[in-house]
Design a protein around this motif. Structure first.
Motif, PDB file in Angstrom:
ATOM      1  N   PRO A  25      -4.162  -1.153   6.512  1.00 37.40           N
ATOM      2  CA  PRO A  25      -3.526  -0.072   7.265  1.00 37.40           C
ATOM      3  C   PRO A  25      -2.669  -0.648   8.388  1.00 37.40           C
ATOM      4  O   PRO A  25      -3.144  -1.441   9.193  1.00 37.40           O
ATOM      5  N   ARG A  27      -1.132   1.194  10.656  1.00 34.74           N
ATOM      6  CA  ARG A  27      -1.324   2.055  11.824  1.00 34.74           C
ATOM      7  C   ARG A  27      -0.010   2.321  12.549  1.00 34.74           C
ATOM      8  O   ARG A  27       0.111   2.154  13.753  1.00 34.74           O
ATOM      9  N   ARG A  28       0.962   2.729  11.770  1.00 26.88           N
ATOM     10  CA  ARG A  28       2.263   3.119  12.315  1.00 26.88           C
ATOM     11  C   ARG A  28       2.564   4.542  11.891  1.00 26.88           C
ATOM     12  O   ARG A  28       2.361   4.909  10.742  1.00 26.88           O
ATOM     13  N   ASP A  29       3.060   5.314  12.813  1.00 26.67           N
ATOM     14  CA  ASP A  29       3.463   6.685  12.531  1.00 26.67           C
ATOM     15  C   ASP A  29       4.939   6.841  12.836  1.00 26.67           C
ATOM     16  O   ASP A  29       5.479   6.193  13.733  1.00 26.67           O
ATOM     17  N   GLY A  44       0.583   0.692  16.142  1.00 27.53           N
ATOM     18  CA  GLY A  44      -0.709   0.219  16.626  1.00 27.53           C
ATOM     19  C   GLY A  44      -0.993  -1.156  16.060  1.00 27.53           C
ATOM     20  O   GLY A  44      -0.157  -1.764  15.394  1.00 27.53           O
ATOM     21  N   PRO A  46      -2.373  -3.596  13.427  1.00 27.04           N
ATOM     22  CA  PRO A  46      -2.713  -3.504  11.998  1.00 27.04           C
ATOM     23  C   PRO A  46      -4.207  -3.715  11.770  1.00 27.04           C
ATOM     24  O   PRO A  46      -4.859  -4.483  12.486  1.00 27.04           O
ATOM     25  N   GLY A  47      -4.743  -3.032  10.766  1.00 32.59           N
ATOM     26  CA  GLY A  47      -6.164  -3.129  10.443  1.00 32.59           C
ATOM     27  C   GLY A  47      -6.473  -4.300   9.527  1.00 32.59           C
ATOM     28  O   GLY A  47      -5.610  -5.099   9.177  1.00 32.59           O
TER      29      GLY A  47
END
Length: 121
Positions: A25, A27-29, A44, A46-47
């Motif tokens: 993920p 974690r970018r919007d 954000g 990254p996971g």
């Protein structure tokens, strides 16, 4: 390509890694604003990798040993060829572990595949 997996006390050898559909993920919007030409990106950290790994085992005994290794809650380290993408992957098993017997050719024994859901640590 052979690979080995260890939890620090037990090591299991597998014949090959057949598939590893993993995802990370980012974690970018994206926010498309009405009065702006360019979208606003919220980023954000990254996971970690998550997904499944399918191993090929030459014998049922090897498949059972791999099953036993993944039943522990300990961190498992995968070691494969140097420079290989999954070399040194530290992970734990989550979800399900699935067996599948590969049909053997006449005069040859069946091989086993083990598919396990993992999360990188």
């Amino acid at each position: 390509m052979t690979a080995s997996l260890t939890n620090g006390t037990t090591t299991v050898e597998v014949a090959d890694i057949l598939a590893a559909p993993l995802s990370r993920p980012l974690r970018r919007d994206v926010l498309d604003q009405t009065n702006a030409a360019a979208p606003k990106i919220n980023a954000g950290t990254p996971g970690k990798l998550a997904g499944t790994i399918t191993y090929l085992c030459d014998t049922l005994a090897s498949a059972l040993a791999l099953d036993a290794l993944y039943q522990s809650a300990a961190t498992i380290t995968l070691t494969s060829d140097a420079g290989a993408p999954l070399n040194s992957l530290q992970h734990v098993a989550v979800g399900d572990l699935r067996y599948n017997a590969e049909r053997g050719l006449p005069g040859r024994p069946s091989k086993w595949t083990i598919t396990v859901e993992i999360r990188e640590l």
